[in-house]
Design a protein around this motif. Structure first.
Motif, short mmCIF file in Angstrom:
data_model
loop_
_atom_site.label_atom_id
_atom_site.label_comp_id
_atom_site.label_asym_id
_atom_site.label_seq_id
_atom_site.Cartn_x
_atom_site.Cartn_y
_atom_site.Cartn_z
N ALA A 1 0.84 -1.21 0.00
CA ALA A 1 0.00 0.00 0.00
C ALA A 1 0.87 1.25 0.00
CB ALA A 1 -0.93 -0.01 1.22
N ILE A 2 1.91 1.25 0.82
CA ILE A 2 2.82 2.40 0.90
C ILE A 2 3.55 2.60 -0.43
CG2 ILE A 2 4.90 3.28 2.01
CD1 ILE A 2 3.95 1.81 4.57
N THR A 3 4.02 1.51 -1.03
CA THR A 3 4.81 1.59 -2.26
C THR A 3 4.00 2.17 -3.42
OG1 THR A 3 6.12 -0.33 -1.57
CG2 THR A 3 6.17 0.25 -3.91
N VAL A 4 2.79 1.62 -3.65
CA VAL A 4 1.97 2.12 -4.75
C VAL A 4 1.49 3.54 -4.47
CG1 VAL A 4 -0.08 1.70 -6.16
CG2 VAL A 4 1.24 -0.22 -5.31
N GLY A 5 1.24 3.84 -3.20
CA GLY A 5 0.85 5.20 -2.84
C GLY A 5 1.92 6.21 -3.20
N LEU A 6 3.18 5.83 -3.02
CA LEU A 6 4.29 6.72 -3.38
C LEU A 6 4.35 6.98 -4.88
CD1 LEU A 6 7.12 5.40 -1.01
CD2 LEU A 6 5.90 7.59 -0.86
N LEU A 7 4.02 5.96 -5.69
CA LEU A 7 3.98 6.17 -7.14
C LEU A 7 2.90 7.17 -7.51
CD1 LEU A 7 4.93 5.50 -10.00
CD2 LEU A 7 3.36 3.54 -9.99
N ALA A 8 1.73 7.07 -6.87
CA ALA A 8 0.65 8.02 -7.13
C ALA A 8 1.08 9.44 -6.76
CB ALA A 8 -0.60 7.62 -6.35
N VAL A 9 1.83 9.57 -5.66
CA VAL A 9 2.30 10.89 -5.23
C VAL A 9 3.26 11.48 -6.26
CG1 VAL A 9 3.70 12.10 -3.51
CG2 VAL A 9 1.95 10.49 -2.77
N LEU B 1 3.43 10.82 -9.38
CA LEU B 1 2.68 11.14 -10.60
C LEU B 1 1.93 12.46 -10.42
CD1 LEU B 1 2.27 9.85 -13.37
CD2 LEU B 1 0.22 8.73 -12.49
N GLY B 2 1.37 12.66 -9.23
CA GLY B 2 0.66 13.90 -8.94
C GLY B 2 1.59 15.11 -8.94
N LEU B 3 2.84 14.89 -8.54
CA LEU B 3 3.83 15.97 -8.51
C LEU B 3 4.56 16.12 -9.85
CD1 LEU B 3 5.42 15.29 -4.99
CD2 LEU B 3 3.79 17.10 -5.59
N GLU B 4 4.16 15.31 -10.83
CA GLU B 4 4.80 15.29 -12.15
C GLU B 4 6.29 15.01 -12.03
OE1 GLU B 4 3.81 18.87 -14.22
OE2 GLU B 4 1.68 18.37 -14.38
N ALA B 5 6.63 14.12 -11.10
CA ALA B 5 8.04 13.77 -10.86
C ALA B 5 8.33 12.32 -11.23
CB ALA B 5 8.38 14.01 -9.39
N THR B 6 7.40 11.68 -11.93
CA THR B 6 7.59 10.27 -12.30
C THR B 6 8.56 10.14 -13.46
OG1 THR B 6 5.32 9.78 -11.61
CG2 THR B 6 6.43 8.14 -12.96
N THR B 7 9.60 9.35 -13.25
CA THR B 7 10.57 9.05 -14.30
C THR B 7 10.63 7.54 -14.47
OG1 THR B 7 12.42 8.87 -12.76
CG2 THR B 7 11.95 11.07 -13.66
N LEU B 8 11.34 7.10 -15.50
CA LEU B 8 11.50 5.66 -15.71
C LEU B 8 12.22 5.03 -14.52
CD1 LEU B 8 10.74 3.59 -17.84
CD2 LEU B 8 12.99 3.91 -18.89
#
Length: 400
Positions: free
Chosen positions: A85-93, A95-102
């Motif tokens: 739950a914590i791990t996937v939640g961090l990915l959502a965060v 993505l929301g901050l537009e900081a998702t990279t490969l």
């Protein structure tokens, strides 16, 4: 009504917790693969991400089984749900901050899979403690139905979320689904196993014991080997080839990909009932082998597919074969293996399934850069079919 469907309260709780969690998983997989495709446009990158998602099972799978046999299985499952739950939640965060990279996707995929490595063998090893032996096939079928129903409901929900809220909330829902599973597990009534000190020598000793156990059981060796080879030819096209086929061959978008995944869930759900019906007329080994042959033939036929409707129909037919493989295979392991070795053997089975999936995904991503996704399905489907034909020649499995 619940008593007619479920053997007992514990199985009902496990079913509903897994149903919600699996819905989240289906949303996560749709979101992850499409996110990588949109972020990079690279088929090879998709293959690498898919490989990383399954790599921990190759690295840690067998030792996860030792852990499952040494400590309380319910507590292992609770810890796994919380960490996921914590791990996937961090990915959502991110993505929301537009900081998702490969790189972020690589780390999240690896961590999520690592925490999942112990959950499935713990669940499968715990199930025989919750029901009588004659109820095992039914209980296993219910666990698979929770997965198949989620594969039907999840993509439909995903298509709606994609249209209204975007990719980010596919991951948000998945994080919350692990929380729901966590609370369902807290309500299980099971005996708490004694806590055991685990050291390097203990792990090595239990690992070697598992190796000796498998070595002396020819049936298990053959079924594990057949499972590994078959999954190499099935999982790469399924996870990497499908979104590429939808985007490049059919010229469709993420919502159409979600519909194809929904067809997969529909077929799995239908397959659970087919498996139950087949069990009245066939033994477990023959159901398993018929499923493997059907699994391959339906993928080979995708080579000739040219419309979304045809793809959905073939994927649904393909999915009917999946419970015909998974349900009897799980029941056979539960029957053949004693409780003191069950966690380790299920972990080795997961290594054969999920670990080989990692290799298959990498191979599919590499090949998709060099051939059409239709050819990928055709070639891999033929070899997957041959796995079932070879398996049919082994009488001890065919007559099991």
């Amino acid at each position: 009504m619940i008593r007619k469907v479920f053997p007992n309260r514990n199985v009902a709780l496990l079913f509903y917790g897994q149903l919600i969690s699996h819905i989240g998983d289906s949303l996560y997989l749709i979101g992850l693969m499409w996110l990588v495709l949109e972020l990079t446009g690279s088929k090879a990158a998709m293959g690498i991400v898919a490989m990383i998602s399954y790599l921990p099972m190759l690295l840690f799978g067998m030792f996860a089984g030792i852990l499952v046999d040494l400590v309380d299985r319910r507590r292992v499952m609770l810890a796994s749900d919380l960490l996921r739950a914590i791990t996937v939640g961090l990915l959502a965060v991110t993505l929301g901050l537009e900081a998702t990279t490969l790189g972020v996707i690589f780390v999240v995929s690896f961590a999520l899979s690592t925490f999942s490595t112990v959950f499935n063998p713990a669940r499968d090893a715990l199930l025989p403690e919750l029901v009588e032996r004659e109820q095992l096939l039914r209980a296993n079928a219910l666990m698979q139905v929770s997965h198949y129903a989620a594969m039907l409901l999840g993509p439909a929900l995903g298509a709606a979320l994609l249209g209204s809220l975007g990719l980010i909330h596919l991951f948000t829902f998945d994080a919350l689904s692990f929380v729901a599973s966590f609370f369902a597990l807290t309500l299980l009534r099971t005996k708490v196993s004694a806590r055991i000190q685990i050291g390097a020598e203990v792990l090595r000793g239990h690992f070697m014991e598992m190796v000796r156990y498998i070595h002396h059981d020819q049936r298990l060796r053959f079924m594990l080997g057949l499972t590994a080879i078959n999954n190499f030819f099935i999982m790469g096209p399924a996870l990497v080839g499908t979104p590429i086929f939808v985007k490049e061959v059919l010229q469709r978008g993420a919502a159409s990909y979600a519909l194809v995944e929904s067809a997969l869930g529909f077929g799995m759900l239908a397959g659970a009932f087919v498996t139950n019906l087949a069990s009245r007329y066939m033994n477990k080994g023959r159901i398993l082998l018929v499923g493997i042959i059907g699994d391959g033939l339906t993928y080979a036929a995708i080579y000739f597919c040219h419309s979304l409707e045809a793809l959905m129909a073939l994927v649904a037919l393909h999915a009917v074969a999946i419970p015909m493989i998974v349900v009897p295979r799980t029941a056979l392991v539960q029957e053949w293996v004693g409780p003191e070795h069950r966690g380790r053997v299920f972990s080795l089975l997961n290594v054969a399934v999920v670990g080989m999936t990692a290799i298959s995904n990498a191979a599919a991503g590499w090949l998709a850069e060099r051939m059409s996704s239709a050819a990928l399905f055709g070639i891999f489907g033929v070899f997957a079919t041959l796995c079932g034909v070879v398996g049919w020649g082994y009488a001890r499995l065919r007559n099991a």
